[in-house]
Design a protein around this motif. Structure first.
Motif, PDB file in Angstrom:
ATOM      1  N   SER A   1       0.834  -1.195   0.000  1.00  0.00           N
ATOM      2  CA  SER A   1       0.000   0.000   0.000  1.00  0.00           C
ATOM      3  C   SER A   1       0.870   1.247   0.000  1.00  0.00           C
ATOM      4  CB  SER A   1      -0.917  -0.012   1.222  1.00  0.00           C
ATOM      5  OG  SER A   1      -0.139  -0.109   2.402  1.00  0.00           O
ATOM      6  N   ILE A   2       0.237   2.395  -0.282  1.00  0.00           N
ATOM      7  CA  ILE A   2       0.941   3.676  -0.304  1.00  0.00           C
ATOM      8  C   ILE A   2       0.272   4.620   0.686  1.00  0.00           C
ATOM      9  CG2 ILE A   2       1.612   5.668  -1.696  1.00  0.00           C
ATOM     10  CD1 ILE A   2       1.450   3.906  -4.168  1.00  0.00           C
ATOM     11  N   LEU A   3       1.059   5.255   1.525  1.00  0.00           N
ATOM     12  CA  LEU A   3       0.566   6.317   2.390  1.00  0.00           C
ATOM     13  C   LEU A   3       1.158   7.635   1.910  1.00  0.00           C
ATOM     14  CD1 LEU A   3      -1.093   7.092   4.921  1.00  0.00           C
ATOM     15  CD2 LEU A   3       1.068   7.037   6.176  1.00  0.00           C
ATOM     16  N   LEU A   4       0.286   8.597   1.605  1.00  0.00           N
ATOM     17  CA  LEU A   4       0.714   9.896   1.107  1.00  0.00           C
ATOM     18  C   LEU A   4       0.665  10.926   2.220  1.00  0.00           C
ATOM     19  CD1 LEU A   4      -1.320   9.948  -2.249  1.00  0.00           C
ATOM     20  CD2 LEU A   4       1.099   9.340  -1.948  1.00  0.00           C
TER      21      LEU A   4
ATOM     22  N   LYS B   1      -5.080   2.256  -9.221  1.00  0.00           N
ATOM     23  CA  LYS B   1      -5.325   1.173 -10.173  1.00  0.00           C
ATOM     24  C   LYS B   1      -4.436  -0.026  -9.875  1.00  0.00           C
ATOM     25  CE  LYS B   1      -6.747   4.194 -13.978  1.00  0.00           C
ATOM     26  NZ  LYS B   1      -6.413   4.691 -15.348  1.00  0.00           N
ATOM     27  N   ALA B   2      -3.335   0.231  -9.134  1.00  0.00           N
ATOM     28  CA  ALA B   2      -2.388  -0.844  -8.852  1.00  0.00           C
ATOM     29  C   ALA B   2      -2.404  -1.308  -7.410  1.00  0.00           C
ATOM     30  CB  ALA B   2      -0.970  -0.386  -9.211  1.00  0.00           C
ATOM     31  N   THR B   3      -2.805  -0.428  -6.485  1.00  0.00           N
ATOM     32  CA  THR B   3      -2.708  -0.790  -5.078  1.00  0.00           C
ATOM     33  C   THR B   3      -3.592   0.110  -4.237  1.00  0.00           C
ATOM     34  OG1 THR B   3      -1.124  -1.303  -3.312  1.00  0.00           O
ATOM     35  CG2 THR B   3      -0.777   0.750  -4.523  1.00  0.00           C
ATOM     36  N   LYS B   4      -3.579  -0.104  -2.939  1.00  0.00           N
ATOM     37  CA  LYS B   4      -4.334   0.721  -2.009  1.00  0.00           C
ATOM     38  C   LYS B   4      -3.549   1.984  -1.684  1.00  0.00           C
ATOM     39  CE  LYS B   4      -6.519   0.505   2.597  1.00  0.00           C
ATOM     40  NZ  LYS B   4      -6.804  -0.375   3.761  1.00  0.00           N
ATOM     41  N   VAL B   5      -4.210   3.133  -1.807  1.00  0.00           N
ATOM     42  CA  VAL B   5      -3.572   4.426  -1.569  1.00  0.00           C
ATOM     43  C   VAL B   5      -4.373   5.175  -0.507  1.00  0.00           C
ATOM     44  CG1 VAL B   5      -2.762   6.578  -2.604  1.00  0.00           C
ATOM     45  CG2 VAL B   5      -2.851   4.493  -3.987  1.00  0.00           C
ATOM     46  N   CYS B   6      -3.706   5.626   0.535  1.00  0.00           N
ATOM     47  CA  CYS B   6      -4.379   6.359   1.607  1.00  0.00           C
ATOM     48  C   CYS B   6      -3.671   7.675   1.880  1.00  0.00           C
ATOM     49  CB  CYS B   6      -4.399   5.542   2.900  1.00  0.00           C
ATOM     50  SG  CYS B   6      -5.396   4.038   2.836  1.00  0.00           S
ATOM     51  N   THR B   7      -4.437   8.657   2.282  1.00  0.00           N
ATOM     52  CA  THR B   7      -3.891   9.906   2.780  1.00  0.00           C
ATOM     53  C   THR B   7      -4.816  10.413   3.877  1.00  0.00           C
ATOM     54  OG1 THR B   7      -3.031  12.094   2.149  1.00  0.00           O
ATOM     55  CG2 THR B   7      -5.094  11.381   1.114  1.00  0.00           C
ATOM     56  N   TYR B   8      -4.350  11.404   4.630  1.00  0.00           N
ATOM     57  CA  TYR B   8      -5.148  11.908   5.745  1.00  0.00           C
ATOM     58  C   TYR B   8      -4.723  13.333   6.054  1.00  0.00           C
ATOM     59  CZ  TYR B   8      -1.037  11.149   8.707  1.00  0.00           C
ATOM     60  OH  TYR B   8       0.226  11.205   9.253  1.00  0.00           O
ATOM     61  N   ASP B   9      -5.540  14.008   6.825  1.00  0.00           N
ATOM     62  CA  ASP B   9      -5.207  15.351   7.298  1.00  0.00           C
ATOM     63  C   ASP B   9      -4.557  15.229   8.679  1.00  0.00           C
ATOM     64  OD1 ASP B   9      -6.565  16.141   5.031  1.00  0.00           O
ATOM     65  OD2 ASP B   9      -8.393  16.713   6.114  1.00  0.00           O
ATOM     66  N   ARG B  10      -3.375  15.776   8.821  1.00  0.00           N
ATOM     67  CA  ARG B  10      -2.725  15.722  10.129  1.00  0.00           C
ATOM     68  C   ARG B  10      -3.511  16.537  11.146  1.00  0.00           C
ATOM     69  NH1 ARG B  10       1.526  16.266   6.616  1.00  0.00           N
ATOM     70  NH2 ARG B  10       1.639  18.516   6.993  1.00  0.00           N
ATOM     71  N   LEU B  11      -3.286  16.273  12.412  1.00  0.00           N
ATOM     72  CA  LEU B  11      -3.959  17.031  13.467  1.00  0.00           C
ATOM     73  C   LEU B  11      -3.655  18.519  13.325  1.00  0.00           C
ATOM     74  CD1 LEU B  11      -3.278  14.740  16.577  1.00  0.00           C
ATOM     75  CD2 LEU B  11      -5.436  15.002  15.315  1.00  0.00           C
ATOM     76  N   GLY B  12      -4.713  19.322  13.386  1.00  0.00           N
ATOM     77  CA  GLY B  12      -4.549  20.767  13.296  1.00  0.00           C
ATOM     78  C   GLY B  12      -4.811  21.346  11.924  1.00  0.00           C
ATOM     79  N   ILE B  13      -4.971  20.490  10.911  1.00  0.00           N
ATOM     80  CA  ILE B  13      -5.211  20.999   9.558  1.00  0.00           C
ATOM     81  C   ILE B  13      -6.332  20.206   8.889  1.00  0.00           C
ATOM     82  CG2 ILE B  13      -2.893  21.915   9.202  1.00  0.00           C
ATOM     83  CD1 ILE B  13      -2.156  19.402   7.717  1.00  0.00           C
ATOM     84  N   GLY B  14      -6.896  20.797   7.834  1.00  0.00           N
ATOM     85  CA  GLY B  14      -7.946  20.119   7.093  1.00  0.00           C
ATOM     86  C   GLY B  14      -9.153  19.822   7.959  1.00  0.00           C
ATOM     87  N   SER B  15      -9.683  18.611   7.837  1.00  0.00           N
ATOM     88  CA  SER B  15     -10.894  18.208   8.554  1.00  0.00           C
ATOM     89  C   SER B  15     -10.613  17.409   9.818  1.00  0.00           C
ATOM     90  CB  SER B  15     -11.800  17.387   7.614  1.00  0.00           C
ATOM     91  OG  SER B  15     -12.194  18.143   6.492  1.00  0.00           O
ATOM     92  N   SER B  16      -9.357  17.342  10.231  1.00  0.00           N
ATOM     93  CA  SER B  16      -9.003  16.611  11.446  1.00  0.00           C
ATOM     94  C   SER B  16      -9.157  17.492  12.682  1.00  0.00           C
ATOM     95  CB  SER B  16      -7.564  16.088  11.352  1.00  0.00           C
ATOM     96  OG  SER B  16      -7.453  15.082  10.370  1.00  0.00           O
ATOM     97  N   ASP B  17      -9.116  16.859  13.846  1.00  0.00           N
ATOM     98  CA  ASP B  17      -9.213  17.591  15.109  1.00  0.00           C
ATOM     99  C   ASP B  17      -7.993  18.483  15.315  1.00  0.00           C
ATOM    100  OD1 ASP B  17     -11.637  16.460  15.712  1.00  0.00           O
ATOM    101  OD2 ASP B  17     -10.826  14.938  17.073  1.00  0.00           O
ATOM    102  N   PRO B  18      -8.108  19.484  16.194  1.00  0.00           N
ATOM    103  CA  PRO B  18      -6.949  20.341  16.490  1.00  0.00           C
ATOM    104  C   PRO B  18      -5.786  19.534  17.068  1.00  0.00           C
ATOM    105  CG  PRO B  18      -8.979  21.330  17.301  1.00  0.00           C
ATOM    106  CD  PRO B  18      -9.325  19.932  16.889  1.00  0.00           C
TER     107      PRO B  18
END
Length: 256
Positions: free
Chosen positions: A67-70, A90-107
């Motif tokens: 898998s790939i973590l971005l 198309k080739a594998t599982k790809v995940c990303t996330y918002d770190r704490l304090g940015i985007g839609s994640s908690d502070p």
């Protein structure tokens, strides 16, 4: 001239990497929340609850291994769009996330934090999302500095490492930019980037024998391509690719 796609370059590394084995998985044990309904086939997004009780927003697309973590310079679910993620998914599982304090994640916790704290969260995210224990870690800008440190902490859990415009920062220069506190008091993530750069500066190299791909932009900061060659010492299996464009290559040339 045809511009090489960033995502295709990462995908090439994925093909060359293949599936790893024989490594111990990360030990963190977060409690995932119920994810939202998938908006597209083989995709899901939602909130992942960490050991501390706070949660991060994530998005995963595709199936496969490794898998790939971005890790983005900012909010991953916003910065890594479908034009970047879909070719990889198309080739594998790809995940990303918002770190704490940015985007839609908690502070983020209101305290002094370093790149070690970011990796503590990343390790929990990887385990909570069910990523296989040998994953490709790919980061852009500050996200590249983060995945480099995370890989150095647990090299047996890394199938390959990708730095996209990740600079070898000068701690003295960052101190002039961020001030004596390293920027942690004013930043949304509360990260001391000066101390973090010192940690990376003192980090022994190589950090592993897995493949390392350093992707640099031809039209970013002067001297950037040379600066990023520093990361070639991370592994005896390192190479650098220079693509036309600026610092935000993942926006400029994701699928051309």
């Amino acid at each position: 001239m045809i511009r090489p796609p960033v995502a295709a370059t990462v995908a090439l590394l994925l093909v060359l990497t293949g599936c790893g084995g024989g490594s111990e998985p990360p030990t963190a044990k977060p409690s995932p929340s119920v994810a939202a309904q998938p908006s597209t086939p083989d995709s899901n997004e939602g909130r992942l609850t960490l050991e501390s009780g706070v949660s991060v927003f994530y998005r995963c697309v595709g199936r496969g291994s490794p898998s790939i973590l971005l890790e983005a310079g900012g909010a991953g679910t916003q910065e890594f769009g479908s034009s970047f993620v879909d070719p990889l998914a198309k080739a594998t599982k790809v995940c990303t996330y918002d770190r704490l304090g940015i985007g839609s994640s908690d502070p983020a916790p209101d305290r002094h934090r370093t790149i070690d704290d970011l990796c503590d969260v990343e390790d929990q995210v990887r385990q909570g999302l069910g990523l296989d224990h040998q994953s490709v870690l790919a980061g852009q800008s500050a996200g590249a500095n983060q995945v480099i440190w995370c890989a150095a902490r647990l090299p047996t859990a890394v199938a390959a490492l990708v730095s996209i415009e990740g600079y070898h920062d000068d701690p003295a220069a960052l101190a002039r930019e961020f001030g004596p506190d390293g920027g942690w008091q004013n930043g949304d993530e509360h990260v001391d980037w000066v101390k973090s750069s010192v940690m990376l500066e003192k980090m022994p190299r190589p950090i592993g024998k897995f493949p390392v791909l350093v992707i640099s932009a031809s039209n970013a900061d002067p001297g950037g391509v040379k600066n990023q060659r520093y990361w070639l010492a991370l592994s005896p299996r390192s190479r650098q690719v220079v693509l036309p464009g600026g610092h935000n290559l993942h926006f400029e040339v994701p699928d051309q």
